[in-house]
Design a protein around this motif. Sequence first.
Motif, short mmCIF file in Angstrom:
data_model
loop_
_atom_site.label_atom_id
_atom_site.label_comp_id
_atom_site.label_asym_id
_atom_site.label_seq_id
_atom_site.Cartn_x
_atom_site.Cartn_y
_atom_site.Cartn_z
N SER A 179 3.11 -11.17 -9.87
CA SER A 179 3.27 -10.08 -10.34
C SER A 179 4.83 -9.46 -10.39
O SER A 179 5.52 -9.97 -9.59
N ARG A 180 5.35 -8.61 -11.49
CA ARG A 180 6.61 -8.23 -11.37
C ARG A 180 6.66 -7.04 -10.68
O ARG A 180 6.95 -5.81 -11.40
N ILE A 181 6.74 -6.97 -9.41
CA ILE A 181 6.90 -5.99 -8.35
C ILE A 181 8.45 -5.35 -8.62
O ILE A 181 9.22 -6.37 -8.70
N PRO A 182 8.75 -4.27 -8.20
CA PRO A 182 10.05 -3.91 -8.25
C PRO A 182 10.90 -4.64 -7.22
O PRO A 182 10.61 -4.73 -6.07
N TYR A 183 12.13 -4.88 -7.90
CA TYR A 183 13.12 -5.53 -6.58
C TYR A 183 13.44 -4.45 -5.32
O TYR A 183 13.62 -5.08 -4.26
N ASP A 184 13.30 -3.17 -5.60
CA ASP A 184 13.45 -2.29 -4.19
C ASP A 184 12.60 -2.54 -3.35
O ASP A 184 12.57 -2.75 -2.09
N LEU A 185 11.14 -2.85 -3.84
CA LEU A 185 9.76 -3.07 -3.02
C LEU A 185 10.05 -4.30 -2.28
O LEU A 185 9.87 -4.74 -1.10
N LEU A 186 10.72 -5.56 -3.09
CA LEU A 186 10.84 -6.79 -2.46
C LEU A 186 12.06 -6.55 -1.32
O LEU A 186 11.78 -7.28 -0.22
N GLU A 187 12.81 -6.03 -1.62
CA GLU A 187 14.06 -5.56 -0.85
C GLU A 187 13.43 -4.96 0.63
O GLU A 187 13.72 -5.59 1.69
N VAL A 188 12.61 -3.87 0.50
CA VAL A 188 11.99 -3.34 1.73
C VAL A 188 11.29 -4.13 2.58
O VAL A 188 11.38 -4.29 4.04
N ILE A 189 10.40 -5.06 1.83
CA ILE A 189 9.62 -6.00 2.60
C ILE A 189 10.38 -7.18 3.15
O ILE A 189 10.11 -7.37 4.32
N SER A 190 11.28 -7.70 2.46
CA SER A 190 12.25 -8.52 3.11
C SER A 190 13.07 -8.07 4.22
O SER A 190 13.07 -8.89 5.20
N ASN A 191 13.45 -7.03 4.07
CA ASN A 191 14.14 -6.45 5.45
C ASN A 191 13.27 -6.15 6.50
O ASN A 191 13.77 -6.62 7.74
N LYS B 89 0.87 -1.23 0.02
CA LYS B 89 -0.09 -0.14 -0.01
C LYS B 89 0.75 1.38 -0.26
O LYS B 89 0.55 2.11 -0.67
N ARG B 90 2.01 1.23 0.82
CA ARG B 90 2.74 2.38 1.02
C ARG B 90 3.46 2.66 -0.30
O ARG B 90 3.51 3.94 -0.47
N HIS B 91 3.49 1.71 -1.10
CA HIS B 91 4.53 2.19 -2.48
C HIS B 91 3.56 2.02 -3.60
O HIS B 91 3.72 2.07 -4.70
N GLY B 92 2.21 2.12 -3.29
CA GLY B 92 1.15 2.33 -4.26
C GLY B 92 0.77 1.37 -5.30
O GLY B 92 0.33 1.49 -6.04
N PHE B 93 1.13 0.00 -4.69
CA PHE B 93 0.95 -1.23 -5.59
C PHE B 93 -0.33 -2.07 -5.14
O PHE B 93 -0.94 -2.75 -6.08
N TYR B 94 -1.17 -1.70 -4.25
CA TYR B 94 -1.98 -2.40 -3.78
C TYR B 94 -3.23 -2.58 -4.70
O TYR B 94 -3.84 -3.85 -4.86
N HIS B 95 -3.81 -1.47 -5.19
CA HIS B 95 -4.70 -1.78 -6.14
C HIS B 95 -4.53 -2.28 -7.81
O HIS B 95 -5.39 -2.39 -8.61
N ASP B 96 -3.34 -2.27 -7.86
CA ASP B 96 -2.68 -2.98 -9.14
C ASP B 96 -2.66 -4.51 -9.04
O ASP B 96 -2.39 -5.13 -10.15
N LEU B 97 -2.66 -5.04 -7.95
CA LEU B 97 -2.60 -6.36 -7.65
C LEU B 97 -4.12 -6.95 -7.47
O LEU B 97 -4.79 -6.43 -6.74
N TRP B 98 -4.29 -8.46 -7.48
CA TRP B 98 -5.14 -9.29 -7.22
C TRP B 98 -5.09 -9.42 -5.65
O TRP B 98 -6.19 -9.37 -4.87
N GLN B 99 -3.97 -10.02 -5.48
CA GLN B 99 -3.61 -10.13 -3.99
C GLN B 99 -2.40 -10.21 -3.81
O GLN B 99 -1.38 -10.46 -4.70
#
Length: 515
Positions: free
Chosen positions: A476-488, A426-436
Amino acid sequence: MLVILDFGSQYSELIARRIRETQVYSEVLSYRTSAEKLRQLNPKGIILSGGPNSVYDEGAPHCDPEIWKLGIPVLGVCYGMQLMVQQLGGTVERAKRAEYGKAAIAIDDPTDLLTNVEDGSTMWMSHGDSAIALPEGFEVLAHTENTPCAAIAHHQKKLYGVQFHPEVVHSQCGLALIRNFVYHICECEPTWTTEAFVEEAVREIRAKVGDKRVLLALSGGVDSSTLAFLLHRAIGDQLTCMFIDQGFMRKYEPEYLVKLFQEQFHICVEYVNARDRFLAQLEGVTDPEEKRKRIGHEFIQVFEEESKRLGPFDYLAQGTLYPDVIESADTNIDPKTGERVAVKIKSHHNVGGLPKDLRFKLVEPLRKLFKDEVRKVGRSIGLPEEIVRRHPFPGPGLAIRILGEVTAERLNILRDADFIVRDEIKRHGFYHDLWQAFAVLLPIRSVGVMGDKRTYAYPIVLRCVSSEDGMTADWSRIPYDLLEVISNRIVNEVKGVNRVVYDITSKPPGTIEWE
């Protein structure tokens, strides 16, 4: 309405959705539906779906041949076209070259069915058989490099066939072809609108329920919330919602949802804390179907006990949807016998899971709707966007996002990790672009290093998918930067986790949920 006769195609429900996108009601029926039954239903048109069989196989499924005499327009798709050709006197044989994937069609007759379909447009093919001789009165509308009869017609009898699949998104002008069949050939009117559905549903609910009381199990998802709003519009205070907290909800969900419906929408909600009961039922259970069954059974037990305390109630309202009905019913055909067989991918406890001695009568106003249609209905009757656009959440909740045994420790870990996933999406603005977008906990441990110390902790799987209706989905091909933030965040904030992985499997071959 239009009727789709299902011959076991994976796309039958998709055809129904495409028809509904033209604002015309459609329904999927068995290929065994008789011509007499169809005559009684009086559809404006009939579509024969594709299927896994060859029409010349022994025991291949056939429709009632009297259908061709009804005077109702028919469109055969892939297997449906081949069946039309064979039953009306043409010839279908194994093609010299099978055709799978995208193919450009060359149009021989740009009128009627193919009006506004561009010459050379790409269509999705999936067939190993071809029509090599057409029945009397038929002509070729289009061909491809490998398929001489890619689209055919008997204009006088309004019988049409296409060897490709216009219903899939890969077919460039597929919707234009469908609209031609719906509007031009079947002469349908676009009356299947959200407003029309709401008016009809309210009228039917009032007629069925009368002055009796209705009980609804409210989960806070789009389906049950839309149903709550629809029922409240129809019968007002005759509706009581019961929110059963089984302990498998997302973080902060129970408190938020009960407050929202009671204080903001003034809908009666009874909160029931049953966390300990449900967790006890899953002790030692690892099989996903057994989990679903136990959760469903316990849900009914709690529901019945609490309804007696709050009752009496005559009706139970359920948010059953059309895909639930289809997936829980017979959805395939035995390629050897042509018989329909049950292919249960996962059980839906809204369908077929109720005890035979259930003392409620059922009210299921959403039973004919697909998920995207439910969202439209919810929005039209005032459901706030924060609910309408929520990601789907399974009835068994986090219990089926923990593989293996469900424990209090694992629930707490997953709940915290899942909150971080949704918070950052949600913070990165992808929530409504995804189904789940959610987290899954695996019942294994791996070695890690944190603060110069060895760890032995759980991995979290991140699952993000894109979809239109949940029947098919792509990772979904979400950005690597976002994956990194979530993982950290997960590794640093959730005790017991030292590894995060990303699921890049589409549906099919996988499912959206892991169990």
